[in-house]
Design a protein around this motif. Structure first.
Motif, PDB file in Angstrom:
ATOM      1  N   TYR A  14      60.911  42.892  46.626  1.00 27.72           N
ATOM      2  CA  TYR A  14      60.897  41.485  46.998  1.00 27.72           C
ATOM      3  C   TYR A  14      59.455  40.972  47.058  1.00 27.72           C
ATOM      4  CZ  TYR A  14      62.864  37.264  48.989  1.00 27.72           C
ATOM      5  OH  TYR A  14      63.261  35.969  49.198  1.00 27.72           O
ATOM      6  N   MET A  15      59.302  39.670  46.862  1.00 30.32           N
ATOM      7  CA  MET A  15      57.963  39.097  46.929  1.00 30.32           C
ATOM      8  C   MET A  15      57.322  39.441  48.270  1.00 30.32           C
ATOM      9  SD  MET A  15      58.555  34.996  47.413  1.00 30.32           S
ATOM     10  CE  MET A  15      60.275  34.547  47.623  1.00 30.32           C
ATOM     11  N   GLY A  16      56.043  39.777  48.183  1.00 28.04           N
ATOM     12  CA  GLY A  16      55.313  40.118  49.396  1.00 28.04           C
ATOM     13  C   GLY A  16      55.356  41.587  49.786  1.00 28.04           C
ATOM     14  N   CYS A  17      56.038  42.420  49.002  1.00 25.71           N
ATOM     15  CA  CYS A  17      56.161  43.831  49.391  1.00 25.71           C
ATOM     16  C   CYS A  17      54.935  44.652  49.009  1.00 25.71           C
ATOM     17  CB  CYS A  17      57.434  44.454  48.810  1.00 25.71           C
ATOM     18  SG  CYS A  17      57.357  44.754  47.040  1.00 25.71           S
ATOM     19  N   GLY A  18      54.048  44.102  48.193  1.00 27.36           N
ATOM     20  CA  GLY A  18      52.831  44.808  47.831  1.00 27.36           C
ATOM     21  C   GLY A  18      52.780  45.363  46.423  1.00 27.36           C
ATOM     22  N   LEU A 110      60.917  47.022  51.988  1.00 26.56           N
ATOM     23  CA  LEU A 110      60.479  46.554  53.300  1.00 26.56           C
ATOM     24  C   LEU A 110      61.645  45.884  54.006  1.00 26.56           C
ATOM     25  CD1 LEU A 110      57.043  44.880  52.514  1.00 26.56           C
ATOM     26  CD2 LEU A 110      57.413  46.706  54.138  1.00 26.56           C
ATOM     27  N   THR A 111      61.611  45.882  55.331  1.00 24.75           N
ATOM     28  CA  THR A 111      62.635  45.163  56.083  1.00 24.75           C
ATOM     29  C   THR A 111      62.437  43.659  55.893  1.00 24.75           C
ATOM     30  OG1 THR A 111      61.308  44.984  58.093  1.00 24.75           O
ATOM     31  CG2 THR A 111      62.714  46.963  57.861  1.00 24.75           C
ATOM     32  N   ALA A 112      63.502  42.915  56.117  1.00 28.20           N
ATOM     33  CA  ALA A 112      63.425  41.450  56.026  1.00 28.20           C
ATOM     34  C   ALA A 112      62.415  40.901  57.030  1.00 28.20           C
ATOM     35  CB  ALA A 112      64.802  40.837  56.248  1.00 28.20           C
ATOM     36  N   ALA A 113      62.368  41.469  58.217  1.00 26.65           N
ATOM     37  CA  ALA A 113      61.421  40.997  59.239  1.00 26.65           C
ATOM     38  C   ALA A 113      59.977  41.197  58.781  1.00 26.65           C
ATOM     39  CB  ALA A 113      61.671  41.729  60.556  1.00 26.65           C
ATOM     40  N   ASN A 114      59.670  42.350  58.211  1.00 25.56           N
ATOM     41  CA  ASN A 114      58.311  42.595  57.714  1.00 25.56           C
ATOM     42  C   ASN A 114      57.973  41.678  56.549  1.00 25.56           C
ATOM     43  OD1 ASN A 114      57.508  44.492  59.591  1.00 25.56           O
ATOM     44  ND2 ASN A 114      58.156  46.234  58.356  1.00 25.56           N
ATOM     45  N   LEU A 115      58.928  41.449  55.658  1.00 26.21           N
ATOM     46  CA  LEU A 115      58.696  40.526  54.543  1.00 26.21           C
ATOM     47  C   LEU A 115      58.426  39.111  55.047  1.00 26.21           C
ATOM     48  CD1 LEU A 115      61.431  41.863  52.110  1.00 26.21           C
ATOM     49  CD2 LEU A 115      58.957  41.890  51.692  1.00 26.21           C
ATOM     50  N   ASN A 163      57.465  50.168  54.760  1.00 26.26           N
ATOM     51  CA  ASN A 163      57.199  49.681  56.108  1.00 26.26           C
ATOM     52  C   ASN A 163      56.115  50.537  56.765  1.00 26.26           C
ATOM     53  OD1 ASN A 163      59.364  47.553  56.605  1.00 26.26           O
ATOM     54  ND2 ASN A 163      60.560  49.280  55.809  1.00 26.26           N
ATOM     55  N   ASP A 164      55.198  49.881  57.429  1.00 31.98           N
ATOM     56  CA  ASP A 164      54.148  50.567  58.205  1.00 31.98           C
ATOM     57  C   ASP A 164      53.282  51.505  57.374  1.00 31.98           C
ATOM     58  OD1 ASP A 164      55.153  49.295  60.554  1.00 31.98           O
ATOM     59  OD2 ASP A 164      56.705  50.840  60.665  1.00 31.98           O
ATOM     60  N   LYS A 165      53.123  51.216  56.078  1.00 28.73           N
ATOM     61  CA  LYS A 165      52.237  52.010  55.228  1.00 28.73           C
ATOM     62  C   LYS A 165      51.247  51.067  54.560  1.00 28.73           C
ATOM     63  CE  LYS A 165      55.719  55.502  54.125  1.00 28.73           C
ATOM     64  NZ  LYS A 165      56.627  55.981  53.076  1.00 28.73           N
ATOM     65  N   GLU A 168      47.028  51.781  50.199  1.00 27.54           N
ATOM     66  CA  GLU A 168      46.409  53.056  49.840  1.00 27.54           C
ATOM     67  C   GLU A 168      47.409  54.208  49.998  1.00 27.54           C
ATOM     68  OE1 GLU A 168      43.256  55.009  48.284  1.00 27.54           O
ATOM     69  OE2 GLU A 168      43.052  52.922  48.885  1.00 27.54           O
ATOM     70  N   GLU A 169      48.099  54.242  51.123  1.00 22.77           N
ATOM     71  CA  GLU A 169      49.099  55.290  51.373  1.00 22.77           C
ATOM     72  C   GLU A 169      50.236  55.219  50.352  1.00 22.77           C
ATOM     73  OE1 GLU A 169      48.926  55.942  56.199  1.00 22.77           O
ATOM     74  OE2 GLU A 169      49.802  54.065  55.449  1.00 22.77           O
ATOM     75  N   LEU A 170      50.684  54.012  50.053  1.00 25.10           N
ATOM     76  CA  LEU A 170      51.771  53.849  49.086  1.00 25.10           C
ATOM     77  C   LEU A 170      51.347  54.295  47.689  1.00 25.10           C
ATOM     78  CD1 LEU A 170      53.167  50.426  50.316  1.00 25.10           C
ATOM     79  CD2 LEU A 170      54.373  52.621  50.388  1.00 25.10           C
ATOM     80  N   SER A 171      50.143  53.916  47.286  1.00 25.64           N
ATOM     81  CA  SER A 171      49.682  54.332  45.956  1.00 25.64           C
ATOM     82  C   SER A 171      49.593  55.847  45.866  1.00 25.64           C
ATOM     83  CB  SER A 171      48.339  53.666  45.608  1.00 25.64           C
ATOM     84  OG  SER A 171      47.295  54.137  46.433  1.00 25.64           O
ATOM     85  N   ASP A 172      49.081  56.482  46.903  1.00 21.37           N
ATOM     86  CA  ASP A 172      48.998  57.950  46.898  1.00 21.37           C
ATOM     87  C   ASP A 172      50.387  58.593  46.868  1.00 21.37           C
ATOM     88  OD1 ASP A 172      46.220  57.872  46.908  1.00 21.37           O
ATOM     89  OD2 ASP A 172      46.063  58.233  49.079  1.00 21.37           O
ATOM     90  N   GLU A 173      51.324  58.025  47.620  1.00 22.17           N
ATOM     91  CA  GLU A 173      52.697  58.564  47.626  1.00 22.17           C
ATOM     92  C   GLU A 173      53.324  58.491  46.246  1.00 22.17           C
ATOM     93  OE1 GLU A 173      56.954  57.758  49.942  1.00 22.17           O
ATOM     94  OE2 GLU A 173      55.094  56.974  50.824  1.00 22.17           O
TER      95      GLU A 173
END
Length: 179
Positions: A14-18, A110-115, A163-165, A168-173
């Motif tokens: 979704y838009m805004g997820c990174g 991501l959760t809707a709240a975080n988005l 969520n909560d990443k 940088e962490e996501l790219s490495d994962e």
């Protein structure tokens, strides 16, 4: 398919997820091409996504998105693609992505709240949500839209809890999945 055969990674969500930020980081770290479908459309049309929606409409935009995606999938090697939020949900885009032999589709979930929290400060920049005047309306919109799009996103090859990443962490994962 072993890790060395993966030549294309496409990030959806979704838009805004990174997607854009994480895709750029992966491409930079691995020396791959970075391609953002929305930027390709903007360059081709010489208009921003907002201007395309306003002047030509969403249907026109979705047709251009489909043509550009097909071209990219047919012609790019060793790339990281950042897909528009709706890309997998329209035309035969998801089918094309799934049938591309050397591509893996990754959903940043991501959760809707975080988005909603991420998007609230960006509503004026995003054509689909620019008309929403309160955070409550945005949250309602995101929840409805995410529910509709989840069907497509969940068909990805990999689903990453974003969520909560950090980016940088996501790219490495994601890099650790494929390289």
């Amino acid at each position: 398919m072993d890790k060395l055969e993966i030549m294309k990674i496409a990030l959806c969500g979704y838009m805004g997820c990174g997607k854009s930020t994480v895709s750029q980081l992966i491409a930079s770290k691995k020396g791959l091409n970075f391609v953002e479908t929305d930027l390709k459309i903007e360059k081709q049309e010489n208009l921003s996504i907002s201007e395309i929606f306003t002047q030509k409409g969403e249907i026109y935009f979705r047709k251009q998105e489909n043509l550009i995606l097909k071209n990219l999938l047919d012609n790019l090697d060793e790339s990281v693609l950042s897909l528009g939020g709706g890309t997998p949900c329209y035309a035969n885009n998801l089918q094309m992505l799934k049938e591309t032999q050397d591509l893996k589709l990754v959903y940043l979930k991501l959760t809707a709240a975080n988005l909603t929290n991420r998007l609230w400060s960006e509503t004026h920049q995003r054509p689909l949500i620019s008309h929403l005047s309160s955070k409550e309306l945005l949250d309602e919109y995101v929840r409805k839209h995410l529910f509709e799009r989840q069907y497509y996103y969940l068909q990805s090859d990999y689903i990453i809890d974003a969520n909560d990443k950090s980016a940088e962490e996501l790219s490495d994962e994601i890099i650790n999945l494929f390289y």
